[in-house]
Design an enzyme around this catalytic site. Sequence first.
Site, PDB file in Angstrom:
ATOM      1  N   SER A  20      31.813  30.749   1.428  1.00 36.33           N
ATOM      2  CA  SER A  20      32.349  31.990   0.837  1.00 36.33           C
ATOM      3  C   SER A  20      32.267  33.181   1.784  1.00 36.33           C
ATOM      4  O   SER A  20      33.248  33.936   1.899  1.00 36.33           O
ATOM      5  CB  SER A  20      31.632  32.320  -0.476  1.00 36.33           C
ATOM      6  OG  SER A  20      31.921  31.338  -1.427  1.00 36.33           O
ATOM      7  N   LYS A  69      25.338  29.536 -12.553  1.00 38.56           N
ATOM      8  CA  LYS A  69      26.542  30.031 -13.241  1.00 38.56           C
ATOM      9  C   LYS A  69      26.309  30.344 -14.719  1.00 38.56           C
ATOM     10  O   LYS A  69      26.986  31.185 -15.286  1.00 38.56           O
ATOM     11  CB  LYS A  69      27.689  29.024 -13.078  1.00 38.56           C
ATOM     12  CG  LYS A  69      28.200  28.960 -11.652  1.00 38.56           C
ATOM     13  CD  LYS A  69      29.362  28.019 -11.486  1.00 38.56           C
ATOM     14  CE  LYS A  69      29.777  27.994 -10.013  1.00 38.56           C
ATOM     15  NZ  LYS A  69      31.002  27.251  -9.766  1.00 38.56           N
ATOM     16  N   ASN A  90      31.271  32.709 -12.308  1.00 39.10           N
ATOM     17  CA  ASN A  90      31.182  32.553 -10.848  1.00 39.10           C
ATOM     18  C   ASN A  90      31.494  33.851 -10.113  1.00 39.10           C
ATOM     19  O   ASN A  90      31.349  33.917  -8.899  1.00 39.10           O
ATOM     20  CB  ASN A  90      32.101  31.416 -10.359  1.00 39.10           C
ATOM     21  CG  ASN A  90      33.532  31.861 -10.271  1.00 39.10           C
ATOM     22  OD1 ASN A  90      33.997  32.646 -11.094  1.00 39.10           O
ATOM     23  ND2 ASN A  90      34.237  31.389  -9.264  1.00 39.10           N
ATOM     24  N   GLY A 129      30.666  13.387 -14.648  1.00 36.28           N
ATOM     25  CA  GLY A 129      29.717  14.490 -14.476  1.00 36.28           C
ATOM     26  C   GLY A 129      29.803  15.475 -15.629  1.00 36.28           C
ATOM     27  O   GLY A 129      30.814  15.514 -16.359  1.00 36.28           O
ATOM     28  N   ALA A 130      28.735  16.245 -15.789  1.00 40.87           N
ATOM     29  CA  ALA A 130      28.724  17.271 -16.847  1.00 40.87           C
ATOM     30  C   ALA A 130      27.946  18.492 -16.354  1.00 40.87           C
ATOM     31  O   ALA A 130      27.346  19.214 -17.135  1.00 40.87           O
ATOM     32  CB  ALA A 130      28.109  16.701 -18.126  1.00 40.87           C
ATOM     33  N   VAL A 133      30.202  22.937 -13.149  1.00 42.86           N
ATOM     34  CA  VAL A 133      31.626  23.254 -12.986  1.00 42.86           C
ATOM     35  C   VAL A 133      32.504  22.583 -14.058  1.00 42.86           C
ATOM     36  O   VAL A 133      33.680  22.916 -14.216  1.00 42.86           O
ATOM     37  CB  VAL A 133      32.090  22.853 -11.555  1.00 42.86           C
ATOM     38  CG1 VAL A 133      32.257  21.349 -11.413  1.00 42.86           C
ATOM     39  CG2 VAL A 133      33.357  23.567 -11.152  1.00 42.86           C
ATOM     40  N   ARG A 154      25.709  10.619 -16.398  1.00 44.56           N
ATOM     41  CA  ARG A 154      24.475   9.816 -16.400  1.00 44.56           C
ATOM     42  C   ARG A 154      23.569  10.233 -17.564  1.00 44.56           C
ATOM     43  O   ARG A 154      23.076   9.394 -18.305  1.00 44.56           O
ATOM     44  CB  ARG A 154      23.769  10.007 -15.049  1.00 44.56           C
ATOM     45  CG  ARG A 154      22.439   9.306 -14.949  1.00 44.56           C
ATOM     46  CD  ARG A 154      21.832   9.558 -13.598  1.00 44.56           C
ATOM     47  NE  ARG A 154      21.588  10.981 -13.353  1.00 44.56           N
ATOM     48  CZ  ARG A 154      20.998  11.473 -12.278  1.00 44.56           C
ATOM     49  NH1 ARG A 154      20.595  10.644 -11.310  1.00 44.56           N
ATOM     50  NH2 ARG A 154      20.805  12.763 -12.120  1.00 44.56           N
TER      51      ARG A 154
HETATM   52  P1  ATR Z   1      23.716  20.971 -12.631  1.00 47.05           P
HETATM   53  O1  ATR Z   1      23.537  19.739 -13.471  1.00 47.05           O
HETATM   54  O2  ATR Z   1      22.444  21.707 -12.321  1.00 47.05           O
HETATM   55  O3  ATR Z   1      24.812  21.869 -13.084  1.00 47.05           O
HETATM   56  P2  ATR Z   1      25.500  20.023 -10.682  1.00 47.05           P
HETATM   57  O4  ATR Z   1      25.350  19.810  -9.212  1.00 47.05           O
HETATM   58  O5  ATR Z   1      26.539  20.947 -11.172  1.00 47.05           O
HETATM   59  O6  ATR Z   1      24.099  20.445 -11.206  1.00 47.05           O
HETATM   60  O7  ATR Z   1      25.720  18.630 -11.426  1.00 47.05           O
HETATM   61  C1  ATR Z   1      25.326  17.461 -10.882  1.00 47.05           C
HETATM   62  C2  ATR Z   1      26.086  16.344 -11.605  1.00 47.05           C
HETATM   63  O8  ATR Z   1      25.974  15.155 -10.824  1.00 47.05           O
HETATM   64  C3  ATR Z   1      25.499  16.018 -12.963  1.00 47.05           C
HETATM   65  O9  ATR Z   1      26.537  15.609 -13.819  1.00 47.05           O
HETATM   66  C4  ATR Z   1      24.546  14.885 -12.622  1.00 47.05           C
HETATM   67  O10 ATR Z   1      24.255  14.031 -13.699  1.00 47.05           O
HETATM   68  P3  ATR Z   1      23.001  14.329 -14.658  1.00 47.05           P
HETATM   69  O11 ATR Z   1      23.480  15.328 -15.646  1.00 47.05           O
HETATM   70  O12 ATR Z   1      22.657  13.027 -15.237  1.00 47.05           O
HETATM   71  O13 ATR Z   1      21.903  14.881 -13.755  1.00 47.05           O
HETATM   72  C5  ATR Z   1      25.361  14.136 -11.607  1.00 47.05           C
HETATM   73  N1  ATR Z   1      24.529  13.292 -10.757  1.00 47.05           N
HETATM   74  C6  ATR Z   1      23.689  13.690  -9.770  1.00 47.05           C
HETATM   75  N2  ATR Z   1      23.085  12.629  -9.194  1.00 47.05           N
HETATM   76  C7  ATR Z   1      23.553  11.523  -9.840  1.00 47.05           C
HETATM   77  C8  ATR Z   1      23.331  10.113  -9.715  1.00 47.05           C
HETATM   78  N3  ATR Z   1      22.474   9.619  -8.789  1.00 47.05           N
HETATM   79  N4  ATR Z   1      23.995   9.271 -10.553  1.00 47.05           N
HETATM   80  C9  ATR Z   1      24.851   9.756 -11.476  1.00 47.05           C
HETATM   81  N5  ATR Z   1      25.116  11.083 -11.645  1.00 47.05           N
HETATM   82  C10 ATR Z   1      24.489  11.941 -10.843  1.00 47.05           C
END
Ligand code: ATR
Length: 268
Positions: A20, A69, A90, A129-130, A133, A154
């Site tokens: 950025s 965020k 953001n 993912g959840a 973002v 996960r």
């Molecule tokens: P945050 O969860 O703090 O917002 P992020 O970087 O935005 O962080 O999100 C990381 C994403 O990657 C999450 O969806 C995470 O899954 P969890 O909610 O179960 O933590 C996913 N992630 C990270 N490492 C992973 C792995 N080894 N296997 C599967 N999903 C993974």
Amino acid sequence: MNINLKKFVVIGNPIEHSLSPKLQNYWLKENKINGAYDKIKLQDNEIGSFIKDIKKQKIVGCNVTVPFKKKVIPFLDKLSPEAEQTQSVNTIIFDNGNLAGHNTDITGFEKAIKSLNFNMKSKKVLVLGAGGVVSSIVYALKNMHVSEIIISNRTRSKAENLKILFNNLKIVEWGNLPDFDVIINATSLGLNNEIINLDFSSARMNKLFYDVIYNPPETNFLKKGKELGHMIENGKKMFVYQASEAFKLWHQIEPEINSEIFKLLDND
Ligand code: ATR
């Protein structure tokens, strides 16, 4: 001291690799604005005092990245409707004594997809993912009138939490691969060469494999999509477009996005 210098920052943790500052400082210069954009690494317990200090330090604008965020929200005076619905900020503007939180990730994602000439309408979208973002991506997908949004994470409870913000989300267990037209990797898997343990070979032709990650430019997920003959796209354009939307909010100027910009960002 340059008293009229407008100050901007991005806060996050980690923040070392944020592009950025490079992008925003380039646009400040291009547009002959007397400003400087820095990055600041914060700890969780420093957010409140930092945000309060924005007012004192005369910082005009702030970008917020992972993992803050949502965490910045309680310290702001008002939110845009998009930031409110996604519970994700953001971009912060300090204006008339008020701190306003905005979300430019939504438009960033929409513009990135539009630039591909890909029509999202009526598509079935699987989001892996959840994290931070994903609410912005879901908001944008709904704007683009997709037919179905399926989330797989996960930690299932985090996917379930998104249902509090949005109607009609479908959740599948991590490790399952339902049928899709578009698959979006919004996990951090791939940042460090990790492989996503799903068998994509059953996907029929001409799907879109989209990765929010842009460094590395081709994650194993995108490599696999390409190898299987699908369309692929990384998160670089989304990054540039969310930045340009933030620039517009702060300066009321639409910064130019050209090949120079992408070269500038590729030089890292
Ligand atoms: P945050 O969860 O703090 O917002 P992020 O970087 O935005 O962080 O999100 C990381 C994403 O990657 C999450 O969806 C995470 O899954 P969890 O909610 O179960 O933590 C996913 N992630 C990270 N490492 C992973 C792995 N080894 N296997 C599967 N999903 C993974």
